[in-house]
Design an enzyme around this catalytic site. Structure first.
Site, PDB file in Angstrom:
ATOM      1  CE  LYS A  10      -8.487  -6.172   1.439  1.00 34.49           C
ATOM      2  NZ  LYS A  10      -7.256  -4.907   1.320  1.00 34.49           N
ATOM      3  CE1 TYR A  50      -3.627  -8.150  -1.325  1.00 33.42           C
ATOM      4  CE2 TYR A  50      -3.654  -8.654   0.646  1.00 33.42           C
ATOM      5  CZ  TYR A  50      -4.453  -7.989   0.129  1.00 33.42           C
ATOM      6  OH  TYR A  50      -5.151  -7.482   0.159  1.00 33.42           O
ATOM      7  CG  PHE A  58       0.622   0.404  -1.054  1.00 29.57           C
ATOM      8  CD1 PHE A  58       0.273  -0.730  -1.243  1.00 29.57           C
ATOM      9  CD2 PHE A  58       1.048   1.484  -2.472  1.00 29.57           C
ATOM     10  CE1 PHE A  58      -0.090  -1.459  -2.331  1.00 29.57           C
ATOM     11  CE2 PHE A  58       0.839   0.991  -3.936  1.00 29.57           C
ATOM     12  CZ  PHE A  58       0.112  -0.610  -3.513  1.00 29.57           C
ATOM     13  NE  ARG A  91     -12.195  -5.866  -8.796  1.00 28.15           N
ATOM     14  CZ  ARG A  91     -10.954  -6.085  -7.894  1.00 28.15           C
ATOM     15  NH1 ARG A  91     -10.883  -6.315  -6.775  1.00 28.15           N
ATOM     16  NH2 ARG A  91     -10.361  -4.062  -8.463  1.00 28.15           N
ATOM     17  CB  THR A  97      -8.678  -0.515  -5.315  1.00 26.29           C
ATOM     18  OG1 THR A  97      -8.951  -1.729  -6.057  1.00 26.29           O
ATOM     19  CG2 THR A  97      -7.157  -0.493  -4.405  1.00 26.29           C
ATOM     20  NE  ARG A 108     -12.260  -3.333  -1.811  1.00 26.10           N
ATOM     21  CZ  ARG A 108     -11.734  -3.312  -2.771  1.00 26.10           C
ATOM     22  NH1 ARG A 108     -11.338  -2.748  -3.891  1.00 26.10           N
ATOM     23  NH2 ARG A 108     -10.334  -4.998  -2.184  1.00 26.10           N
ATOM     24  CG  ASN A 122      -9.116  -2.007   0.520  1.00 30.01           C
ATOM     25  OD1 ASN A 122      -9.215  -3.027   1.067  1.00 30.01           O
ATOM     26  ND2 ASN A 122      -8.814  -1.487  -1.118  1.00 30.01           N
ATOM     27  CG  HIS A 125      -9.183  -9.916  -1.520  1.00 31.62           C
ATOM     28  ND1 HIS A 125      -8.508  -9.272  -2.566  1.00 31.62           N
ATOM     29  CD2 HIS A 125      -9.491 -11.232  -2.270  1.00 31.62           C
ATOM     30  CE1 HIS A 125      -7.905  -9.557  -3.529  1.00 31.62           C
ATOM     31  NE2 HIS A 125      -8.614 -10.963  -3.215  1.00 31.62           N
ATOM     32  CD  GLU A 136      -7.055 -13.834  -5.170  1.00 36.66           C
ATOM     33  OE1 GLU A 136      -6.332 -12.825  -5.562  1.00 36.66           O
ATOM     34  OE2 GLU A 136      -8.379 -13.301  -4.987  1.00 36.66           O
TER      35      GLU A 136
HETATM   36  P1  GDP Z   1      -7.545  -5.008  -5.219  1.00 33.81           P
HETATM   37  O1  GDP Z   1      -7.769  -5.593  -5.880  1.00 33.81           O
HETATM   38  O2  GDP Z   1      -8.825  -3.634  -5.215  1.00 33.81           O
HETATM   39  O3  GDP Z   1      -7.844  -5.328  -3.746  1.00 33.81           O
HETATM   40  O4  GDP Z   1      -7.051  -4.091  -5.687  1.00 33.81           O
HETATM   41  P2  GDP Z   1      -4.865  -4.338  -5.580  1.00 33.81           P
HETATM   42  O5  GDP Z   1      -4.625  -5.451  -5.920  1.00 33.81           O
HETATM   43  O6  GDP Z   1      -4.201  -3.335  -6.833  1.00 33.81           O
HETATM   44  O7  GDP Z   1      -4.533  -3.739  -4.785  1.00 33.81           O
HETATM   45  C1  GDP Z   1      -4.232  -5.137  -3.662  1.00 33.81           C
HETATM   46  C2  GDP Z   1      -4.800  -3.590  -2.150  1.00 33.81           C
HETATM   47  O8  GDP Z   1      -3.746  -3.285  -1.827  1.00 33.81           O
HETATM   48  C3  GDP Z   1      -5.627  -2.921  -2.289  1.00 33.81           C
HETATM   49  O9  GDP Z   1      -7.162  -3.731  -1.708  1.00 33.81           O
HETATM   50  C4  GDP Z   1      -5.606  -1.979  -1.370  1.00 33.81           C
HETATM   51  O10 GDP Z   1      -5.754  -3.069  -0.052  1.00 33.81           O
HETATM   52  C5  GDP Z   1      -3.477  -2.332  -1.259  1.00 33.81           C
HETATM   53  N1  GDP Z   1      -3.477  -0.845  -1.533  1.00 33.81           N
HETATM   54  C6  GDP Z   1      -3.740  -0.840  -3.458  1.00 33.81           C
HETATM   55  N2  GDP Z   1      -3.166   0.444  -3.845  1.00 33.81           N
HETATM   56  C7  GDP Z   1      -3.283   0.944  -3.500  1.00 33.81           C
HETATM   57  C8  GDP Z   1      -2.565   2.137  -2.779  1.00 33.81           C
HETATM   58  O11 GDP Z   1      -2.264   2.897  -3.911  1.00 33.81           O
HETATM   59  N3  GDP Z   1      -1.602   2.667  -2.017  1.00 33.81           N
HETATM   60  C9  GDP Z   1      -2.179   2.579  -0.327  1.00 33.81           C
HETATM   61  N4  GDP Z   1      -1.670   2.337   0.387  1.00 33.81           N
HETATM   62  N5  GDP Z   1      -2.695   0.238  -0.803  1.00 33.81           N
HETATM   63  C10 GDP Z   1      -2.612   0.134  -1.978  1.00 33.81           C
END
Ligand code: GDP
Length: 168
Positions: A10, A50, A58, A91, A97, A108, A122, A125, A136
């Protein structure tokens, strides 16, 4: 099971010059890189990537983040990693996350942070499961950009499409 997964470094990862460190950590998985490129991310691509987060409070900030607007660096490094158990391995090494809950040994955990305004920066991805990986990878890459035949393709002849070629 042989799998493939989409990995993105990222904008914070690129801004902080972490590309080399992250690639070194990823090489511990012994997986193969099947495709790689630097992408100037469009809003359309960001929102499609996303799309499952649309309802999150957010979401707007998340789009700004992946667009590079928070780091004044509008680029992302996109890769396809391929090999045995690719999704789980990626992962695992990426970590949770929430970068503050992530194992400190994970990417991360080592390089991520939560900003004072609450954004999860973080740095990386990695696709969650096979269906997400397929969606994706097809979103970020054309078939010819990947060195393996991962998903069925079809040949089409496209007429009157403008594209840039190298000047002779
Ligand atoms: P990932 O698969 O581990 O990336 O998690 P997700 O698909 O749930 O979320 C996508 C992205 O959204 C994450 O990598 C973070 O950058 C962001 N994100 C997820 N959960 C949160 C949260 O609770 N707060 C904030 N600010 N960002 C979040």
């Amino acid at each position: 099971m042989i799998q493939q997964t989409l990995v993105l470094i990222k904008p914070d990862g690129l801004k902080k010059s972490l590309t080399g460190n992250i690639l070194t950590r990823l090489s511990e998985t012994k997986l193969e890189i099947a495709a790689a490129k630097i992408v100037h991310v469009s809003r359309e691509l960001a929102e499609e990537h996303y799309c499952h987060m649309k309802e999150k409070p957010f979401f707007k900030e998340l789009i700004k983040y992946i667009l590079g607007e928070l780091h004044k660096r509008r680029k992302v490094m996109a890769m396809v990693y391929h090999g045995e158990g690719a999704i789980r391995k990626l992962r695992e090494i990426a970590g949770a996350t929430n970068p503050e809950e992530a194992d400190p040994i994970s990417i991360r955990g080592a390089y991520g942070r939560i900003t004072t305004s609450g954004i999860y920066e973080n740095v990386i991805h990695a696709s969650t499961n096979e269906a997400e990986a397929e969606r994706e990878i097809k979103l970020w890459f054309e078939p010819d950009e990947i060195i393996y035949h991962l998903y069925p393709v079809e040949e089409v002849t496209v007429k009157n499409v403008k594209k840039k070629v190298w000047k002779k």
